[in-house]
Write a protein that holds these residues in place. Structure first.
Motif, mmCIF file in Angstrom:
data_model
loop_
_atom_site.group_PDB
_atom_site.id
_atom_site.type_symbol
_atom_site.label_atom_id
_atom_site.label_comp_id
_atom_site.label_asym_id
_atom_site.label_seq_id
_atom_site.Cartn_x
_atom_site.Cartn_y
_atom_site.Cartn_z
ATOM 1 N N ALA A 58 0.833 -1.211 0.000
ATOM 2 C CA ALA A 58 0.000 0.000 0.000
ATOM 3 C C ALA A 58 0.869 1.264 0.000
ATOM 4 O O ALA A 58 0.497 2.290 -0.582
ATOM 5 C CB ALA A 58 -0.923 -0.005 1.220
ATOM 6 N N GLU A 59 2.049 1.161 0.628
ATOM 7 C CA GLU A 59 2.943 2.329 0.709
ATOM 8 C C GLU A 59 3.367 2.835 -0.668
ATOM 9 O O GLU A 59 3.691 4.010 -0.835
ATOM 10 C CB GLU A 59 4.200 1.983 1.518
ATOM 11 C CG GLU A 59 3.953 1.727 2.999
ATOM 12 C CD GLU A 59 3.652 0.265 3.299
ATOM 13 O OE1 GLU A 59 3.884 -0.163 4.437
ATOM 14 O OE2 GLU A 59 3.168 -0.452 2.388
ATOM 15 N N LEU A 60 3.352 1.940 -1.661
ATOM 16 C CA LEU A 60 3.758 2.342 -3.017
ATOM 17 C C LEU A 60 2.712 3.228 -3.690
ATOM 18 O O LEU A 60 2.971 3.777 -4.760
ATOM 19 C CB LEU A 60 4.016 1.099 -3.879
ATOM 20 C CG LEU A 60 5.208 0.235 -3.450
ATOM 21 C CD1 LEU A 60 5.347 -0.975 -4.361
ATOM 22 C CD2 LEU A 60 6.505 1.028 -3.483
ATOM 23 N N GLU A 64 3.528 10.103 -0.076
ATOM 24 C CA GLU A 64 4.951 10.173 0.279
ATOM 25 C C GLU A 64 5.801 9.474 -0.783
ATOM 26 O O GLU A 64 6.840 9.990 -1.203
ATOM 27 C CB GLU A 64 5.166 9.514 1.644
ATOM 28 C CG GLU A 64 6.614 9.542 2.125
ATOM 29 C CD GLU A 64 6.820 8.741 3.412
ATOM 30 O OE1 GLU A 64 7.877 8.918 4.028
ATOM 31 O OE2 GLU A 64 5.945 7.935 3.764
ATOM 32 N N HIS A 65 5.339 8.305 -1.237
ATOM 33 C CA HIS A 65 6.103 7.566 -2.242
ATOM 34 C C HIS A 65 6.063 8.291 -3.590
ATOM 35 O O HIS A 65 7.073 8.332 -4.306
ATOM 36 C CB HIS A 65 5.558 6.143 -2.393
ATOM 37 C CG HIS A 65 6.416 5.282 -3.268
ATOM 38 N ND1 HIS A 65 7.653 4.815 -2.872
ATOM 39 C CD2 HIS A 65 6.244 4.834 -4.547
ATOM 40 C CE1 HIS A 65 8.190 4.100 -3.851
ATOM 41 N NE2 HIS A 65 7.353 4.102 -4.876
ATOM 42 N N ALA A 66 4.911 8.868 -3.931
ATOM 43 C CA ALA A 66 4.805 9.628 -5.187
ATOM 44 C C ALA A 66 5.773 10.808 -5.175
ATOM 45 O O ALA A 66 6.434 11.094 -6.183
ATOM 46 C CB ALA A 66 3.367 10.115 -5.379
ATOM 47 N N ALA A 67 5.894 11.476 -4.023
ATOM 48 C CA ALA A 67 6.815 12.616 -3.915
ATOM 49 C C ALA A 67 8.265 12.162 -4.049
ATOM 50 O O ALA A 67 9.083 12.826 -4.711
ATOM 51 C CB ALA A 67 6.605 13.324 -2.575
ATOM 52 N N VAL A 275 14.588 10.200 -1.552
ATOM 53 C CA VAL A 275 14.655 9.382 -2.765
ATOM 54 C C VAL A 275 15.049 7.951 -2.421
ATOM 55 O O VAL A 275 14.436 6.986 -2.901
ATOM 56 C CB VAL A 275 15.662 9.978 -3.774
ATOM 57 C CG1 VAL A 275 16.029 8.962 -4.853
ATOM 58 C CG2 VAL A 275 15.086 11.232 -4.417
ATOM 59 N N GLU A 276 16.056 7.791 -1.574
ATOM 60 C CA GLU A 276 16.549 6.456 -1.245
ATOM 61 C C GLU A 276 15.539 5.668 -0.412
ATOM 62 O O GLU A 276 15.442 4.441 -0.537
ATOM 63 C CB GLU A 276 17.906 6.553 -0.557
ATOM 64 C CG GLU A 276 18.992 7.014 -1.532
ATOM 65 C CD GLU A 276 20.364 7.189 -0.909
ATOM 66 O OE1 GLU A 276 21.345 7.242 -1.668
ATOM 67 O OE2 GLU A 276 20.448 7.278 0.343
ATOM 68 N N GLU A 277 14.760 6.358 0.405
ATOM 69 C CA GLU A 277 13.686 5.668 1.127
ATOM 70 C C GLU A 277 12.655 5.132 0.135
ATOM 71 O O GLU A 277 12.129 4.019 0.294
ATOM 72 C CB GLU A 277 13.025 6.621 2.126
ATOM 73 C CG GLU A 277 13.884 6.898 3.362
ATOM 74 C CD GLU A 277 13.283 7.952 4.273
ATOM 75 O OE1 GLU A 277 12.291 8.614 3.850
ATOM 76 O OE2 GLU A 277 13.791 8.139 5.395
ATOM 77 N N GLY A 278 12.373 5.917 -0.920
ATOM 78 C CA GLY A 278 11.464 5.461 -1.966
ATOM 79 C C GLY A 278 12.026 4.267 -2.713
ATOM 80 O O GLY A 278 11.299 3.309 -3.012
ATOM 81 N N LEU A 279 13.330 4.298 -3.001
ATOM 82 C CA LEU A 279 13.972 3.177 -3.698
ATOM 83 C C LEU A 279 13.947 1.918 -2.834
ATOM 84 O O LEU A 279 13.779 0.812 -3.351
ATOM 85 C CB LEU A 279 15.413 3.542 -4.073
ATOM 86 C CG LEU A 279 15.580 4.646 -5.123
ATOM 87 C CD1 LEU A 279 17.050 4.928 -5.374
ATOM 88 C CD2 LEU A 279 14.885 4.268 -6.430
ATOM 89 N N CYS A 280 14.098 2.081 -1.525
ATOM 90 C CA CYS A 280 14.035 0.928 -0.612
ATOM 91 C C CYS A 280 12.671 0.255 -0.681
ATOM 92 O O CYS A 280 12.569 -0.975 -0.659
ATOM 93 C CB CYS A 280 14.331 1.367 0.820
ATOM 94 S SG CYS A 280 16.086 1.578 1.172
#
Length: 365
Positions: A58-60, A64-67, A275-280
């Motif tokens: 769901a986080e994807l 926050e993930h879109a940003a 950005v790296e949190e999103g990549l994780c």
């Protein structure tokens, strides 16, 4: 890879012992390799025990993930140049249309719309060849939200500044069976461009369900009779590859991406952390999830070529001049980084880091 093999073979104790050793080499605030290891460590722990370490699904779909994803597009030349290559393909394909005084672009994931700031600027410099009207239609869930309204306001302001007459439409995501020129507001005499930039990889295909939305959408888009369809995608297979192969694919791809970010963004910069949190999240989902829960389903260019051909499209090779233009962009400004690469290959333009292709832009008709 040893940890992945142990997990695949059901040797949980061996896997946990390897992961404990790996933890000593991970550091979310260290160098690019340490940061990447920290992300992969979380992904593999989710695979071992999804109850204690639930993988992101769901986080994807969160704001926050879109940003974080939009920040990646802004910070990484491999993504930013992919959007610009798509723009050039749209401009080239519609330049010689009989009714070139109009242009209609349909975008299935407009994001912050920054791709079109560059497009509007390029159109404004056409002089006598400038279209009298540019229509941009954004396909959005529930007919859009405040974010899409902000994109409309921003692009309207920029279009006015550049002297380009623009009309912005928002269309609620239609059922695939309802996708038509009429439902999208297309006029008979206007050249139509469809833009798929980092969007299709999230659509389920035949390996997920018999509906195969990925190929169905492409067939429906072909039925719209567009002048050009632009496709920009990640160059890796996290779709049909089995678990251990996905770990290998993700390690090569994201390892290179983390290194490229290290070369151009200071470690302490808050945007890099985001950005790296999103990549994780992307890594954990692509490695640890199966079935419908695996949202990250990237495919290599060769596979996309097969899909597009099956849907009835013909590759419109991007010219070497597009690659040259992208190289010039890469080397302009204050920071020239020789690690980033641009090359024309198999009709697409590939953007990468130290020889590893990360994104590919292509055009179809």
């Amino acid at each position: 890879m040893e940890a992945a093999s142990a997990i695949a073979e059901g040797k949980t104790d061996v896997a946990n012992e390897i992961l404990t050793r790996l933890a000593q080499d991970s550091n979310a605030k260290g160098n690019s390799e340490q940061r990447f290891v920290a992300c992969m460590l979380l992904a593999l722990k989710s695979r071992v025990n999804s109850v204690e370490n639930p993988p992101p699904v769901a986080e994807l779909f969160s704001k926050e993930h879109a940003a974080a994803t939009q920040l990646l597009y802004d910070l990484s030349p491999c993504f930013k140049l992919g959007f610009l290559a798509a723009n050039l393909a749209i401009l080239d394909a519609t330049r010689d249309q009989p009714s070139c005084n109009k242009l209609h672009i349909i975008d299935f994931d407009i994001g912050k719309g920054r791709q079109y700031i560059n497009l509007l600027h390029a159109l404004s410099e056409r002089g006598s060849g400038k279209p009298a009207l540019v229509k941009i239609t954004a396909i959005a869930d529930n007919g859009g939200d405040e974010r899409v309204k902000m994109v409309e306001d921003k692009l309207s302001e920029i279009a006015e500044r550049f002297g380009v007459c623009m009309k912005f439409n928002v269309v609620a995501s239609p059922k695939l069976s309802d996708l038509s020129r009429e439902s999208l507001g297309c006029e008979p005499d206007e050249p139509l461009a469809i833009n798929f930039a980092f969007n299709l990889y999230r659509m389920p295909d035949e390996s997920v369900s018999v509906e195969n939305q990925r190929d169905e959408l492409l067939r429906r888009v072909k039925g719209l009779a567009p002048s050009v369809v632009t496709l920009v995608e990640h160059e890796m297979n996290t779709n049909t590859a089995p678990f251990t192969s996905r770990v290998g694919e993700a390690s090569a791809y994201y390892g290179a991406l983390f290194d490229s970010i290290e070369s151009s963004v200071p470690r302490e910069k808050s945007e890099r952390v985001m950005v790296e949190e999103g990549l994780c999240r992307k890594i954990a989902n692509s490695v640890s999830c199966e079935g419908r829960e695996r949202v990250e389903r990237c495919e290599v260019f060769g596979k996309w070529r097969a899909r597009m051909s099956m849907a009835g499209f013909e590759l419109k090779p991007l010219s070497e001049s597009v690659a040259e233009s992208m190289r010039a962009r890469l080397n302009s400004g204050n920071r020239v980084n020789p690690g980033f690469t641009v090359k024309e290959e198999n009709g697409g333009v590939c953007f990468g880091w130290m020889g590893r292709t990360l994104t590919v832009a292509s055009a179809w008709r």
